[in-house]
Design an enzyme around this catalytic site. Structure first.
Site, short mmCIF file in Angstrom:
data_model
loop_
_atom_site.label_atom_id
_atom_site.label_comp_id
_atom_site.label_asym_id
_atom_site.label_seq_id
_atom_site.Cartn_x
_atom_site.Cartn_y
_atom_site.Cartn_z
N ASP A 1 -38.42 48.48 -2.61
CA ASP A 1 -39.74 47.92 -2.34
C ASP A 1 -40.85 48.71 -3.04
OD1 ASP A 1 -41.43 46.20 -0.32
OD2 ASP A 1 -42.22 48.23 -0.10
N GLU B 1 -38.86 46.17 -7.20
CA GLU B 1 -40.01 45.27 -7.09
C GLU B 1 -41.21 45.89 -7.80
OE1 GLU B 1 -42.94 43.25 -3.75
OE2 GLU B 1 -42.52 45.38 -3.76
C1 NOJ Z 1 -43.86 44.76 -0.74
C2 NOJ Z 1 -43.30 43.81 0.26
O1 NOJ Z 1 -42.68 42.74 -0.40
C3 NOJ Z 1 -44.43 43.38 1.14
O2 NOJ Z 1 -44.04 42.35 2.01
C4 NOJ Z 1 -44.91 44.57 1.91
O3 NOJ Z 1 -46.01 44.22 2.70
C5 NOJ Z 1 -45.28 45.71 0.95
N1 NOJ Z 1 -44.30 45.91 -0.06
C6 NOJ Z 1 -45.45 47.01 1.69
O4 NOJ Z 1 -44.21 47.54 2.05
#
Ligand code: NOJ
Ligand code: MG
Length: 637
Positions: free
Chosen positions: A230, A304
């Site tokens: 993430d 991501e």
């Molecule tokens: C990316 C995630 O996809 C999102 O849903 C989240 O709020 C943020 N990272 C913080 O962890």
């Protein structure tokens, strides 16, 4: 089309050969299906999805030919950001069930041949994590957790009654407001790139690094197949804490209550080189040792990062030092809109991915997730099947967000009922930011309470009422022409047909309406079938001559082909006149053709815009020369 026809099509697909992927390439020949666990299936009637719920629905993935699920965070959490605020990285949150429930989920998935990847959040923890409590306790050197988070003193000489004077710098958090929160106990600020309930971990601290690596390894030892990492580019900030420059393009919204993330350019808090050092280390010290060929266990890594293709490629690492197997490619989520939707726009978003793809690397596509509106709301319901076709039949791994195989639509949630903290934090612009609409419960059945998602009287987000109008799994399963059956047929084709298992494509036609491409098998499978995939992104029907256009793109195409999959599932057994082919708005046709290439390489980097299929004088010659030059200068694949 009647059910037997579907079976015949599947039988035909079964006859074509599939490539042999190595044990450590399982992620190339599958679809990653994202489960948002709160919204997939509730087993204990509390209105929130859980692990036993997911386990009970695993056969769905066999039905739709999906081989891998990614589950958004299921770890212990106070749910300030619905699980992306983890208070124990090695525990299952009781809301989702127990460790035994997770082990059962894994065992059942394994039996069904379904890979499971988890979501890991390295950037921050919850402020309810024991580490944070301990860290906030004191800044005494005797405190073992002292440097677990990003603590800072207030600016020298400032008045604490006016905290804004005291922030260490001008940084703004992603969800709005300062990136700094005051802690009374330590008499210091701590940094949070997201919510104040999500303090950033100090990943420069080797002990924190080790703790995170141990947590990553913990779930690998349980038997998972890899991770989605993430918010990876937020992992480090410059130690000098310099201010970030203002964004000259930023327009301050009226009624804005606090600073917004977009007001600055994030040169000091994102994309630092340390991110790559960390990923390389994790690859070498955790992902590789836990990948065991004799057990057919390869640990997959996807990151991501919302970056353009030319920057995104950094996440592949180098030949010597690998990082991710691929970084999620968000081109089609971020930049394709109802306003700009056209064949040309799709080309403009797809082509750079191939231009920048490092040699030997694998592309991927993401068309939906829990942070973005659903396809039907971004582009219009009539394009869902076309986008599913693009996602599943372009070269590379496809990622599908739950419900997109049915054409699920956003729900409306008023500001008062909004759950998403991103929206609540930004009342000025909440409708733009809210992520509730795409997180509504999965629609399994048209007859059952809450679409079969839950027996509770109230679910955590409302179920979209359109589950009673055919947008549900049960009805679509028994309708051979449904979005679901269309999806399952595409998914079957991509896993059983060598042409759809390569990392190269040849454009067939690009214009305002049409985006069309060929999928040729690799040279070693040269006798296998070739496919033409033609999609009409325009808003009315169009007729085109694909034979002339193909020739312009260096492909010899016969006048007829056999339609294998049509978006309406009604033309699947028909022959197509390729000199005079009509496609309805939103229609995508997958046509088996006896095409052969006139020039090498087949990846045509510059498309041949062919409005109305008109032949373009001299273009073939130009293309031949361009192709030859490219062949000797840039070997992409
Ligand atoms: C990316 C995630 O996809 C999102 O849903 C989240 O709020 C943020 N990272 C913080 O962890
Ligand atoms: Mg539940």
């Amino acid at each position: 089309m009647k059910l037997p026809t579907v079976l015949i099509v599947l039988f035909l697909l079964g006859c074509t050969s599939a490539k042999d992927f190595a044990w450590n390439e399982w992620w190339k020949n599958t679809i990653i299906y994202q489960i948002y666990p709160r919204s997939f299936q509730d087993s204990d009637d509390d209105g929130v999805g859980d692990l036993q719920g997911i386990t009970s629905r695993l056969s769905h993935f066999r039905d739709i030919n999906v081989g891998c699920i990614w589950i958004s965070p299921i770890f212990q959490s106070p749910f300030a950001d619905f699980g992306y605020d983890v208070s124990d990285f090695t525990a299952i949150d009781p809301l989702f069930g127990t460790m035994e429930d997770f082990e059962e989920l894994l065992a059942t998935a394994k039996n069904l041949g379904i890979r499971v990847i988890l979501d890991f959040v390295p950037n921050h923890s919850s402020d309810k994590h024991m580490w944070f409590n301990e860290s906030a306790e004191s800044r005494n050197y005797a405190n073992a957790y002292r440097d677990y988070y990003m603590w800072q003193d207030p600016r020298a000489g400032c008045q604490l009654e006016n905290p804004e004077e005291c922030y260490p710098n001008n940084w703004v958090s992603v969800f709005g407001g300062p990136m700094w929160e005051w802690n009374e106990n330590r008499q210091q600020f701590y940094l949070h790139q997201f919510l104040k309930e999500q303090p950033d971990l100090n990943l420069r601290n080797p002990i924190v690094q080790q703790n995170m690596k141990d947590a990553v390894a913990f779930w690998m030892e349980k038997g998972i197949d890899g991770y989605r990492l993430d918010a990876i580019y937020h992992s480090f900030e410059v130690p000098s804490l310099e201010d970030e420059p203002e964004n000259p393009d930023y327009v301050k919204p009226i009624n804005q209550t606090q600073e917004q993330y977009d007001s600055l350019i994030h040169t000091k808090t994102t994309r630092l080189p340390e991110v790559h050092t960390m990923l390389r280390d994790w690859r070498k010290t955790i992902f590789e040792p836990n990948s065991v060929e004799s057990q057919d266990r390869y640990m997959f890594m996807v990151t991501e990062a919302y970056d353009p293709p030319e920057d995104l490629v950094e996440y592949y690492g180098t030949d010597e030092e690998a990082e991710a197997d691929f970084p999620f490619n968000f081109q089609l989520i971020s930049f394709l809109t109802e306003e700009n939707l056209s064949g040309q726009t799709v080309y403009d978003l797809v082509n750079p991915v191939f231009v920048h793809l490092p040699e030997g690397r694998w592309p991927n596509w993401v068309v939906g997730n829990h942070d973005n509106f659903r396809i039907s709301d971004r582009l219009g319901a009539k394009y869902v099947r076309a986008i599913n076709t693009l996602n599943l039949l372009l070269p590379g791994t496809a990622t599908t967000y739950y419900g997109e195989e049915l054409g699920m639509e956003n729900i409306y949630v008023s500001y008062e009922d909004t759950q998403d903290p991103f929206a609540k934090n930004n009342p000025c612009c909440w409708e733009e930011y809210t992520r509730d609409p795409e997180r509504s419960p999965m629609q399994w059945d048209g007859q059952e309470k809450n679409a079969g998602f839950s027996n509770a009287d109230e679910t955590w987000l409302p179920v979209n009422e359109n589950y009673q109008d055919g947008i549900n799994v049960a009805e679509q399963k028994s309708d051979s022409s449904s979005t679901l059956n269309h999806y399952a047929t595409l998914a079957s084709m991509r896993t059983t047909t060598s042409a759809f298992q390569t990392n190269h494509l040849t454009y067939a036609m690009v214009d305002e309406d049409i985006f069309a491409f060929f999928r040729f098998p690799d040279e070693e499978d040269a006798s296998d079938a070739v496919y033409l995939v033609a999609i009409n992104f325009g808003d009315g029907p169009v007729t085109r001559n694909f034979v002339t256009a193909a020739e312009n793109n260096g492909v010899d195409l016969p006048e007829t082909g056999d339609i294998r999959i049509s978006t309406g599932m009604d033309k699947n057994d028909q022959s197509a006149d390729l000199t005079d082919l009509t496609l309805a708005s939103g229609e995508a046709l997958v046509i088996e053709v006896e095409a052969s290439k006139l020039v090498e390489p087949t990846a045509t980097l510059t498309p041949t815009p062919t409005p109305d299929g008109a032949s373009q004088l001299g273009l073939s010659a130009l293309l031949l020369v361009t192709s030859l030059v490219l062949f000797f200068s840039v070997r992409l694949f």
